[in-house]
Structures are given as C-alpha cells and as structure tokens.
Scaffold this active site. Structure first.
Site, PDB file in Angstrom:
ATOM      1  N   ASP A 140     -13.489  19.162  -9.143  1.00 29.50           N
ATOM      2  CA  ASP A 140     -12.615  19.164 -10.315  1.00 29.50           C
ATOM      3  C   ASP A 140     -12.938  18.016 -11.266  1.00 29.50           C
ATOM      4  O   ASP A 140     -13.031  18.223 -12.477  1.00 29.50           O
ATOM      5  CB  ASP A 140     -11.155  19.077  -9.864  1.00 29.50           C
ATOM      6  CG  ASP A 140     -10.199  18.946 -11.030  1.00 29.50           C
ATOM      7  OD1 ASP A 140      -9.736  19.978 -11.530  1.00 29.50           O
ATOM      8  OD2 ASP A 140      -9.922  17.797 -11.446  1.00 29.50           O
ATOM      9  N   ALA A 168      -8.643  21.600 -13.566  1.00 27.80           N
ATOM     10  CA  ALA A 168      -9.788  22.513 -13.565  1.00 27.80           C
ATOM     11  C   ALA A 168      -9.706  23.460 -12.375  1.00 27.80           C
ATOM     12  O   ALA A 168      -9.934  24.669 -12.501  1.00 27.80           O
ATOM     13  CB  ALA A 168     -11.100  21.729 -13.540  1.00 27.80           C
ATOM     14  N   ASP A 169      -9.365  22.923 -11.218  1.00 32.18           N
ATOM     15  CA  ASP A 169      -9.196  23.768 -10.036  1.00 32.18           C
ATOM     16  C   ASP A 169      -8.031  24.740 -10.199  1.00 32.18           C
ATOM     17  O   ASP A 169      -8.133  25.928  -9.868  1.00 32.18           O
ATOM     18  CB  ASP A 169      -8.947  22.896  -8.798  1.00 32.18           C
ATOM     19  CG  ASP A 169     -10.235  22.414  -8.153  1.00 32.18           C
ATOM     20  OD1 ASP A 169     -11.260  23.083  -8.309  1.00 32.18           O
ATOM     21  OD2 ASP A 169     -10.196  21.366  -7.489  1.00 32.18           O
ATOM     22  N   VAL A 170      -6.905  24.245 -10.674  1.00 30.18           N
ATOM     23  CA  VAL A 170      -5.716  25.093 -10.799  1.00 30.18           C
ATOM     24  C   VAL A 170      -5.956  26.224 -11.796  1.00 30.18           C
ATOM     25  O   VAL A 170      -5.654  27.396 -11.525  1.00 30.18           O
ATOM     26  CB  VAL A 170      -4.499  24.248 -11.220  1.00 30.18           C
ATOM     27  CG1 VAL A 170      -3.314  25.144 -11.560  1.00 30.18           C
ATOM     28  CG2 VAL A 170      -4.119  23.270 -10.106  1.00 30.18           C
ATOM     29  N   GLY A 173      -8.245  28.757 -10.323  1.00 28.51           N
ATOM     30  CA  GLY A 173      -7.534  29.599  -9.370  1.00 28.51           C
ATOM     31  C   GLY A 173      -6.718  30.677 -10.056  1.00 28.51           C
ATOM     32  O   GLY A 173      -6.663  31.825  -9.590  1.00 28.51           O
TER      33      GLY A 173
END
Length: 376
Positions: A140, A168-170, A173
């Site tokens: 991230d 960025a990860d969220v 997802g």
C-alpha cells in the site's frame, strides 16, 4: 454447504489472499452471505495475524478487522495442491493476491482452473498489474507513493505524506468486489466465468478522481494543499476560539448562508467573492476574514449556529468521538461477534442486509468442515 441468508447466499468463495485488499474484499462478500474459505499458510497464517499491537485477547486487531464470517484451512500450496484445486473446482469465486505468476507455477492459475471449473470467477489483485509491472512489490505505501496520492497529501511544500489508513488496499478491495459482482452477473446470463484483474496503482489513479481528471483532461499536475480544496472555497479547516472546525460551503448559496451566520453579510456582497471561481482566486483574504469571524465563538457554538443555517460543518473527531457520533445518529457503527468487537458493514439493504455469523477464525480451525465439503 450450509446455506445462509444474504444476497450472495449459496456462493462459495475460495480466498487465497492475505493482508488487506483481498481479505477486505472477501469479508464484504461474506457479510452479504457468501461462504468464504480462507486458505492460509500452515503454522503462520495470514501475515496480519502477527501485525500488532494492538491486540484483543491476544489476537491482532488488524487481522480481526477484515476476516469475520470466514472459514480457515491451512494448506501448503506446494504439498496440498490437489486439495486447493478441489476447492477451486467447487468454488464460484476465487480471490488471490500473490505475485503474478505464482499461482500459475502452483497449477492454480486461471487458465488451469477454468478447465476444471468453466464458471469460476477468478480475481487477481496485484500491485502494478501482470505485465511490465509484475515484478514490483504490491504494498500500500508503495502504491500511495508511486500512484501520486502522497504528492497531494500533506502541507504545501512539505514531504509526501501517506493517508492515515491503507487506502490503496481498501479501494482496491472495493474495486475487486465490484468486478467480482459484475462477473457473477455475466455468469448468470452466460454460464461463463472470467478473469477479473485489479491493481493497486490503477485503483489509486481512479480514486484520485478530480485530481487525476485535472491531469488527464487538462494536463494540470496538482500539488499538496494541506486541508484546502483546489477547486472550492471555503472548503477547509478553520480556527474557532477554542479548536478547529471544518466548513464546506460548496456553492454560492451556502457561502451566503455562511456569511450571514457569521454576521458578515458584507463578505457575501463583496464582488470578489460572488462566484466560486472568484473565491478560489481570492482565497487568502477571504480565509483571513472568515477566521477572524470564527475566532469570536467556540467550535461547538459555531457548529450549532452554522448547522441551523444549513451550512455543512463539523468537528475534527478522533475515532472514539467518530464512533460516538455514528451511535447518536443511529448508524450502529459497531457490532460484537462472539465477544469480538467489529466495525459494522456500512451497507443497508432492505431485503438482504449484511449478516454477522462467524467471528474471525483461528488458524486452520475449519479444516474438517472444508474437507467434508469437498467430499460431498
């Protein structure tokens, strides 16, 4: 398979992902009724099982935050490949976020599994795609930096600043979940699965919305502006007599309402501030005048007065205050699941609401359940 109530009830998701983007995606699918089998490394499990403090009764809260409603089985993907393939053959959806090429080498890539299961929706989450960027690490922090997010976050002229959470990860997802649902809809019509690919970099660029559009459409490279907005004034943090307050007067009517509530009608009548474009051009003197007016009362006083006038504003809460606000507003932001505190799913569905069925699993706790499922 045990059938559960929910919009995605009856779907089996094979979750080969770990850390955040993939597990967040699969938890949201699980909340909506999908049966999710989380495949983890023997002995260690998901990396986030060790990411603490903080802990809750010895378990890392990071792991607990994105793994409810899942079953866990520990598999060595080199030694237990046939079990993994059997799971994929039964699954409706497979999610993985290994380095590109890893699943292919294990015999678990999309091309191999589609032959076993033509209806499989196979979602690959990468850092920088499966082409020229396949070798780049998908973290991230790296995506926030390389994707431009850090360049517009922080104070003007300061060093790049990451967001306070792994956005960025969220966001990736969420994009993955959106793509999976679209692919499932296609399968409903055609009976065919497909390969869904999403990267951290592409997701960050998409999520930069107006900033990314300023470059794509006009060639303008935005810079960090602290808490200010590049295109709207007033839309930032102001200083009341005791503490800061956020005000977002996003159109001419709201600006006039703000000025009247501040007992400064002269600002609303000033030709420099008649339009939003004018307010952006004259940002500095306007903000100075607004801060001078706001310094005469406390933030709570202004919050009450401005809210009554219809002006969007609010305090800068810590998480305890933010949860308390959501509680007061009836949003039910938290739930307890077998004694484990959880952040509630934000979706509200009138017919098939999210459900909370299983606390986050211990490593490998559902091995027998999964093997029984595969033997059916």
């Amino acid at each position: 398979m045990v059938r559960v109530s929910g919009a995605l009830s009856g779907l089996l998701v094979a979750d080969f992902s770990r850390v955040l983007a993939g597990p967040y995606c699969t938890m949201l699918l699980a909340d909506l009724g999908a049966e999710v089998v989380k495949v983890e490394r023997p002995g260690a499990g998901d990396d986030t099982r060790a990411w603490g403090p903080p802990y809750a009764d010895g378990e890392a809260t990071y792991f607990l935050g994105v793994n409810r409603n899942k079953r866990s089985i520990a598999l060595d993907l080199r030694a237990d490949t046939e079990v993994a393939r059997a799971l994929a053959a039964r699954a409706d959806v497979l999610v993985e976020n290994f380095k590109p090429g890893t699943m292919d080498r294990l015999g678990l890539g999309y091309d191999a599994l589609r032959k076993l299961n033509p209806g499989l929706v196979y979602c690959s989450i990468t850092g920088f795609g499966s082409g020229e960027g396949a070798h780049l690490p998908g973290y991230d922090l790296i995506a926030q930096a390389a994707g431009g997010l850090m360049s517009i976050t922080g104070e003007p002229g300061g060093p790049g600043m990451k967001a306070g959470v792994a956005v960025a990860d969220v966001i990736t997802g969420l994009h993955a979940g959106f793509g999976i649902l679209a692919a499932l809809r296609h399968r409903d019509v055609t009976g065919e699965g497909q390969h869904v690919e999403v990267s951290l970099l592409s997701s960050v660029l998409s999520a930069l919305t107006n900033h990314a559009s300023s470059y794509a459409a006009a060639g303008v490279v935005p810079r960090a502006m602290g808490n200010r907005h590049p295109s709207i004034v007033p839309y930032e943090v102001f200083q009341a007599a005791d503490r800061p307050i956020v005000i977002a007067a996003g159109n001419d009517g709201l600006f006039r309402a703000l000025c009247l509530a501040l007992d400064r009608p002269d600002l609303a009548d000033d030709d420099r501030y008649a339009t939003n474009a004018g307010r952006v051009a004259a940002r500095e003197p306007l903000v100075a005048d607004l801060n001078a007016a706001l310094a005469t009362r406390s933030a709570d006083d202004w919050f009450e007065r401005l809210t009554a006038a219809g002006v969007p504003c609010g305090p800068i809460n810590d998480l305890a205050a933010a949860f308390a606000l959501a509680e007061r507003l009836g949003l039910e932001p938290a739930v307890r699941l077998d004694g484990v505190g959880q952040v509630a799913n934000p979706l509200r569905l009138s017919a098939t609401p999210p459900t909370y069925r299983h606390r986050p699993p211990s490593l490998g706790q559902d091995a027998e359940w999964v093997r029984d499922l595969l033997d059916d």
